[in-house]
Design an enzyme around this catalytic site. Sequence first.
Site, mmCIF file in Angstrom:
data_model
loop_
_atom_site.group_PDB
_atom_site.id
_atom_site.type_symbol
_atom_site.label_atom_id
_atom_site.label_comp_id
_atom_site.label_asym_id
_atom_site.label_seq_id
_atom_site.Cartn_x
_atom_site.Cartn_y
_atom_site.Cartn_z
ATOM 1 C CG ASP B 204 -6.782 9.776 7.600
ATOM 2 O OD1 ASP B 204 -5.801 9.713 6.839
ATOM 3 O OD2 ASP B 204 -7.946 9.962 7.194
ATOM 4 C CD GLU B 234 -2.781 12.257 6.053
ATOM 5 O OE1 GLU B 234 -3.900 12.266 6.612
ATOM 6 O OE2 GLU B 234 -2.640 12.117 4.829
ATOM 7 C CG ASP B 317 -2.042 9.269 1.240
ATOM 8 O OD1 ASP B 317 -2.919 8.668 0.601
ATOM 9 O OD2 ASP B 317 -2.190 9.627 2.422
#
Lengths: 440, 440
Positions: B204, B234, B317
């Site tokens: 992340d 990410e 997301d």
Amino acid sequence: MTPLWSRGAFFYQVFPDRFFRSGPPGLPTPTGPFEPWEAPPSLRGFKGGTLWGVADKLPYLADLGVEALYLNPVFTSTANHRYHTVDYFQVDPVLGGNPALRHLLERAHSLGIRVILDGVFNHSGRGFFAFQHLLENGEKSPYRDWYRVHGFPLNAYGGAPNYEAWWGNPELPKFNHQNPQVRAYLLEVAEHWVRFGIDGWRLDVPNEIGDLEFWRAFRRRVKMANPEAYLVGEIWEEAQEWLQGDIFDATMNYPLARALLGFAGGEDLDRNLAAQSGLGPLEPLQALAFSHRLERLFGLYREEVVQSQLNLLTSHDTPRLLALLRGHRARARLALSLLFLLPGSPMVYYGEEIGMEGGHDPENRAGMVWEEGRWDRDLWERVRRMARLRKEFPELRTAPYTRVYAVDGHLAFARGRLLLVANATPEPFPQDLPLHGLWP
Amino acid sequence: MTPLWSRGAFFYQVFPDRFFRSGPPGLPTPTGPFEPWEAPPSLRGFKGGTLWGVADKLPYLADLGVEALYLNPVFTSTANHRYHTVDYFQVDPVLGGNPALRHLLERAHSLGIRVILDGVFNHSGRGFFAFQHLLENGEKSPYRDWYRVHGFPLNAYGGAPNYEAWWGNPELPKFNHQNPQVRAYLLEVAEHWVRFGIDGWRLDVPNEIGDLEFWRAFRRRVKMANPEAYLVGEIWEEAQEWLQGDIFDATMNYPLARALLGFAGGEDLDRNLAAQSGLGPLEPLQALAFSHRLERLFGLYREEVVQSQLNLLTSHDTPRLLALLRGHRARARLALSLLFLLPGSPMVYYGEEIGMEGGHDPENRAGMVWEEGRWDRDLWERVRRMARLRKEFPELRTAPYTRVYAVDGHLAFARGRLLLVANATPEPFPQDLPLHGLWP
């Protein structure tokens, strides 16, 4: 049945942040940042004692005669005393984590020393995951019934808490023990650590839970995992309903502490200091009044319970012995001697045996003194001798208390074939004691 | 080297709270309290999906052709998305705890399905023990250097935080990665779960940490435990510096998503919806512009990286595919088909294959629909067919992309001996393609 091993065993209480700091064998000592070991302790400071350190000091404890350790809480916590539990399944990383407890248990057991942990099941810390969940998700949290909440959002970090908390302290939200999920969780904790290898639990504020059925289930769960596990409740008063055989094996025997301090301390007791602690109002006791107190206490419970009661003079929750006795070392020796000569399991609070001083928290939780030049050697020798005496004379564990003579500050009592004599005064003890009928 | 298994593997993203709820084999399904599965999802609500449930649905995933799972975070957390980590060493009890992950890994591996977890190492949740420690003890805490604090006491539950936090969000305090204790802790987490049996990490917001050395050490630690572990970052943009072989094996290929959506979506794209998400401003692309974008992207990285890139259309997301395409199902089929026909590892967000709808969070995180009557069967069939095609024709994993024809909405490209033809318009595709020189 109370466990055989606990009847009359010599317990030693360790406050883990303050006993000894070391790392795993062969690895460096953790460096913190911590407060200096010798600095006066503070309410929020950490000295970085570890369970690796406790294990390193087992030879000292074995030499003293210690047979069991009671550790103040060791699970991950935000407090130096660790009563603010954050994770019931992890030993605090600052203490060395689960591997350090594993190591301590192995080392202690190899020396024949048992280890009991402190179980805090009335409340958690605010940092406990279910409370944090509730704090961040409010009534949408699946944990919404884990606490007793009076309104959302929770008001946990400022002002009065809108949930039930231990003595209204927002740092310690009280569990909802009526929720079966909470009960299941806490009982799983209880069983988990017994299976991990601990020898019992000292249970924090059990009367606050107000549900004896919870504690009965707790006992069943623990004894199923280990029938020899020892359960001792923190009950400061007489505790008949807790000691019928279906809840605890023993309580922390503060009523005995009050009597012992009253007799051994006499007019030198610092009654104000005691009154500001859980000990409450103490009074100087002459031998007869002291003996009456003892007889009452020993009469309250079955014999196996009397033999298992955790007798103590002080703990992390009281001023230290020398503070209560205004520094009178002879009185401290007398108090500690009697602790070892009466029925029950004597418990010494770390440092008590070497004459550490200090009043209320945090003063009573200083770093253990390892420099022998700063010890009260007489006191240490006395404790060591008393512990040996108990091993030499099994009557000191098993025989009941029988008053023989109690006049002014002079007390004589029998334990089986032994006659014990205590003199709480500067005057010599009378030479003639009424011994007829005591022995065959 | 990127792991061989990950090159071109079909990934499926599961948002664990929303996939399937069941208990351990033979035991009852957990009852919560949870939100009803079919109710519109809410920002703070829990539907109670479990990893037991994901394991129960492995046959569905295997039938679809799935070869690897990417799970959104599973560690104990205060949030339904679990990006607010409370305990990096425990799977959330609501998901079934560590035993459920163990079970899922065993079941998945027995079907040849790999599993990667979501690693959130830039920040923790407020409920993380070190942050709670700091909150309650201030500068006396041994964790005082674990975060970047501007003043004590911490102001964590009201007003602006006086510590660094992810996008200033007080719920997500940012670690101080310059503290060696923090680095050691996070790297231990990374290794721990790889040794537990996971097949890799999706990392992340790695760019927020701003220290590539941390990630290099992370890679070394993980690859030492398992050289075949897959590491995907990410990173929403081009990521040359991350993909040189010393940090990640791949990134989440949002640049490819933008191109795919632009071509397959054309004039039907909901550009406003996209612009409010991390996708940013999308533009309709004709075949040639689309192909140029692809060629640029495939030219940025070594071939093993191109084959490992985690290609996707949407995720937790972004709005869901059908929302971005204003409900045009034929365009959704085209987009998903192309996802499977281009170089890289296609990833489908749970429910995308059956046409689930929904815009921004929380709408894009509804409970998975298991009632087949509510599925878009054509879309599901298409994904299943494409997954089979990739197994039948290894070129779809290994061969580079070669443009053959790109005019208006018509695109033809070769992958080894295969010619792929995509028509993003209602008009028929021209029959004559310039194939000379493509095959020997």
